[in-house]
Motif scaffolding. Structure first.
Motif, short mmCIF file in Angstrom:
data_model
loop_
_atom_site.label_atom_id
_atom_site.label_comp_id
_atom_site.label_asym_id
_atom_site.label_seq_id
_atom_site.Cartn_x
_atom_site.Cartn_y
_atom_site.Cartn_z
N ALA A 143 -7.37 -8.54 -35.40
CA ALA A 143 -7.77 -9.65 -34.53
C ALA A 143 -8.58 -10.69 -35.29
CB ALA A 143 -8.56 -9.12 -33.33
N GLY A 144 -9.38 -10.23 -36.24
CA GLY A 144 -10.19 -11.16 -37.01
C GLY A 144 -9.48 -11.75 -38.22
N MET A 145 -8.22 -11.36 -38.42
CA MET A 145 -7.46 -11.83 -39.58
C MET A 145 -6.41 -12.87 -39.21
SD MET A 145 -6.83 -8.07 -41.32
CE MET A 145 -5.67 -8.69 -42.57
N ILE A 146 -6.39 -13.32 -37.96
CA ILE A 146 -5.31 -14.17 -37.48
C ILE A 146 -5.07 -15.42 -38.35
CG2 ILE A 146 -4.66 -15.73 -35.58
CD1 ILE A 146 -5.46 -13.50 -33.66
N PRO A 147 -6.10 -16.13 -38.81
CA PRO A 147 -5.83 -17.30 -39.66
C PRO A 147 -4.97 -16.98 -40.88
CG PRO A 147 -8.09 -17.36 -38.90
CD PRO A 147 -7.54 -16.02 -38.49
#
Length: 368
Positions: A143-147
């Protein structure tokens, strides 16, 4: 002649299997082949099912339809999607690996993100196709890696291989939806789930609303027919479906008609459903007994299951491949299944826990 080399290597799992055969021939002693991903608690009993098949019919003796028999695709829609998808969203493939390979070829992406511990064939398949890969440490990190995931794709295998870890469905679905809504393509590869769930499981139905999710599945594990090489792809993206159908046609010219007719009967006829249900019940029971035994003996590598539950046909044990081999147990070093954690992983081994419980205990009682 000039050879165009793939850069990939043959599976270590196969090599270990050959080593066990050689050792048996040399010593006369039998080995427990837990290196394989084969359900071996029981074999599925097909003796009554095949009596209902007409081997002289055109359904078996003539080329099958390119995307697969319509009746089988509809049966998969009913069984896996509660009839809420469409047979036109489903393509029959020559096993789960063929399904994944076709998707890898057809989906435009920079890299495929794999879990830090992954099935080795994922990496080799990407190598053959010239596609890059990267890793994520745990599902909760995505979720925190989307970029950085945009323009790439993510593979989620649940229950997993090699760890056999099962994540909470609701938490996992929320994550996949977040990735989907951000435009990240997700390959959901779940060949082990249906060993433990029946047609009333609605997880695949929930995934239908997510247009960037591609499902790859297999009957190798769920009904124990790895030798028949039959799987499927589900996608609601019409452009992707049409491209996959073209690639499927020119690499198979139709997938094994006998296997398709056999699976159709396992999904739709009273005799077939009974055979499949009996196989699943015995297999899931044997797997649960073996995992519980490993826990009681202190052999399960509990550190790998803090956020998940050991559920699938594989688990990791806190013994090395060499230590297990000394007790005539075939396994695969966990180091084979990771690129970045090899030193740590070399202290552990992956085993298949889908084996007869009495035989499993017989061999592991020797392990101290």
């Amino acid at each position: 002649m000039e050879i165009k080399k793939s850069g990939a290597a043959l599976s270590k799992i196969v090599q270990i299997g050959e080593k066990l055969k050689k050792l048996t021939a040399e010593t006369g002693e039998t080995y427990l082949p837990l290196n394989r991903g084969v359900n071996a608690v029981v074999n599925i009993d097909l003796s009554e099912v095949v009596k209902e098949m007409d081997f002289n019919s055109n359904d078996i003796q003539v080329y099958p339809p390119g995307p697969g028999f319509p009746a089988l695709r509809q049966a998969i829609n009913d069984e896996y999607f509660g009839g809420k998808s469409s047979a036109d969203n489903i393509l029959i493939t020559a096993g789960g690996m063929n399904a994944l390979d076709l998707v890898v070829q057809a989906v435009g992406m920079g890299k495929l993100y794999l879990p830090v511990y992954y099935w080795g064939c994922y990496f080799q398949m990407l190598t053959v196709r010239g596609i890059g890969n990267a890793e994520y440490m745990a599902q909760r990190d995505l979720a925190g890696m989307i970029p950085e995931l945009k323009g790439n794709a993510v593979l989620i295998c649940d229950p997993g291989n090699p760890l056999g870890e099962k994540y909470d469905d609701d938490e996992q679905f929320a994550l996949i939806k977040k990735l989907n809504d951000a435009g990240v393509t997700v390959f959901f590869d779940s060949p082990y789930r249906r060993i433990f769930y029946d047609k009333y499981d609605n997880y695949y139905q929930r995934l239908l609303e997510l247009e960037n999710v591609i499902i790859t599945e297999s009957f190798s594990k769920s009904v124990g027919l790895s030798g028949q090489r039959l799987g499927f792809i589900h996608t609601t993206n019409r452009e992707l479906h049409d491209e996959l159908e073209v690639r499927l046609m020119y690499c198979t010219n139709g997938v094994n008609a006998f296997a398709q007719q056999l699976i159709l009967r396992l999904l739709t006829t009273p005799t077939g459903i009974a055979a499949a249900d009996a196989f699943k019940a015995a297999t899931s029971r044997g797997i649960a007994l073996n995992i519980e035994y490993l826990k009681q003996r202190g052999l399960l590598a509990e550190e790998y299951y803090h956020a998940s539950t050991p559920t699938g046909i594989f688990v990791v044990v806190n013994r090395t491949e060499e230590e297990l081999l000394a007790h005539r147990i075939g396994s695969v070093s966990l180091s084979f299944f990771t690129k970045s954690r090899k030193e740590e992983a070399s202290k552990f081994a992956r085993i298949c826990v889908s084996a007869p419980h009495d035989k499993f205990v017989e061999y592991f009682e020797r392990v101290k």
